[in-house]
Write a protein that holds these residues in place. Sequence first.
Motif, short mmCIF file in Angstrom:
data_model
loop_
_atom_site.label_atom_id
_atom_site.label_comp_id
_atom_site.label_asym_id
_atom_site.label_seq_id
_atom_site.Cartn_x
_atom_site.Cartn_y
_atom_site.Cartn_z
N SER A 3 3.90 3.27 -3.27
CA SER A 3 4.11 4.43 -4.02
C SER A 3 4.70 5.76 -3.30
O SER A 3 4.64 6.83 -4.25
CB SER A 3 2.65 4.39 -4.66
OG SER A 3 1.82 4.93 -3.68
N LEU A 4 4.88 5.67 -2.25
CA LEU A 4 5.05 6.79 -1.37
C LEU A 4 6.65 7.02 -1.10
O LEU A 4 7.20 5.71 -1.01
CB LEU A 4 4.47 6.97 0.09
CG LEU A 4 3.07 6.87 0.17
CD1 LEU A 4 2.50 6.79 1.30
CD2 LEU A 4 2.37 8.01 -0.59
N ARG A 28 -3.34 5.15 2.50
CA ARG A 28 -2.06 5.89 1.74
C ARG A 28 -2.29 7.46 2.03
O ARG A 28 -1.41 7.87 1.94
CB ARG A 28 -2.12 5.34 0.20
CG ARG A 28 -0.85 5.86 -0.42
CD ARG A 28 -0.81 5.54 -2.04
NE ARG A 28 -0.89 4.01 -2.10
CZ ARG A 28 -2.01 3.22 -2.64
NH1 ARG A 28 -3.14 3.95 -2.87
NH2 ARG A 28 -1.88 2.03 -2.63
N PRO A 31 -7.26 0.83 0.72
CA PRO A 31 -5.97 0.93 0.69
C PRO A 31 -5.51 2.52 0.33
O PRO A 31 -4.81 3.16 0.88
CB PRO A 31 -5.23 0.29 -0.15
CG PRO A 31 -6.69 -0.32 -1.01
CD PRO A 31 -7.69 -0.36 0.04
N TRP A 32 -6.60 3.13 -0.55
CA TRP A 32 -6.40 4.47 -0.98
C TRP A 32 -6.35 5.42 0.43
O TRP A 32 -5.78 6.60 0.39
CB TRP A 32 -7.46 4.66 -1.95
CG TRP A 32 -7.31 4.02 -3.27
CD1 TRP A 32 -7.71 3.00 -3.49
CD2 TRP A 32 -6.33 4.60 -4.16
NE1 TRP A 32 -7.26 2.75 -4.77
CE2 TRP A 32 -6.56 3.52 -5.30
CE3 TRP A 32 -5.28 5.50 -4.40
CZ2 TRP A 32 -5.55 3.62 -6.38
CZ3 TRP A 32 -4.47 5.66 -5.63
CH2 TRP A 32 -4.82 4.53 -6.59
N ILE A 90 0.93 -1.11 0.02
CA ILE A 90 -0.01 0.09 0.15
C ILE A 90 0.87 1.11 -0.02
O ILE A 90 0.64 2.16 -0.56
CB ILE A 90 -0.82 -0.05 1.08
CG1 ILE A 90 -1.99 -1.17 1.10
CG2 ILE A 90 -1.53 1.26 1.26
CD1 ILE A 90 -2.77 -1.45 2.22
N LEU A 91 2.16 1.04 0.77
CA LEU A 91 2.82 2.34 0.96
C LEU A 91 4.06 2.32 -0.08
O LEU A 91 4.82 3.26 -0.29
CB LEU A 91 3.67 2.30 2.16
CG LEU A 91 2.61 2.34 3.35
CD1 LEU A 91 3.21 2.50 4.79
CD2 LEU A 91 1.22 3.44 3.26
#
Length: 214
Positions: free
Chosen positions: A26-27, A116, A112-113, A23-24
Amino acid sequence: MAERVRVLLVDDREENLIALEAILSSLDVVPVRARSGEEALKALLSSDFALILLDVRMPGMDGFETAAHIKRRERTRNIPIIFLTVVDSAPDYAFRGYAAGAVDYLTKPFDPWVLRAKVAVFVQLYTMNQRLAEQSALLRERLAGEVSDGVPSKGGAGQVSLLAELSNRIAAIEDEFKRVRELADKSADSMLNGAVNELGVRISHLRSGLDALQ
């Protein structure tokens, strides 16, 4: 190069840790795993974290006890905690979570969005606080120099250059803060808005101090 921000993931189940990391992914953060409350407390001794995602149900030291230890330590008491637990948990879990110092409480399976987005805002707040602390230290050094000189000097080229640089840095923080403010307003999260408001006050004080020096 600035060090990447760390987020502590605390869960006794491997599959949950894998899911959180996905989930994380992309960060721009470094996820750090802890399989128990004891491991989490050990990790917090040696590293700084922007946020803690903490499972409530764990064998041995559960999430509430872990949070209590975190909030008792001077070094870690201000780290935001988001509690995660299954949807069929006891009805008082949310209340206990907030009482333990959590800034949020999400039940599994969560969107999850949403998670995030919440993590992204707290990471931005942490980064801005770090930058603000650096600028504050620089401004204090300049103010201390002015006091030691007796009478404030307005004409030094070096001072003018430094103050201009400080002003530009603070302006960049103020612009970034506006974006974080908008995200926090959209979330309608009272605890998140409280953290954002506190940061806004600090930025205002820093700007006022710089204006007085100029």
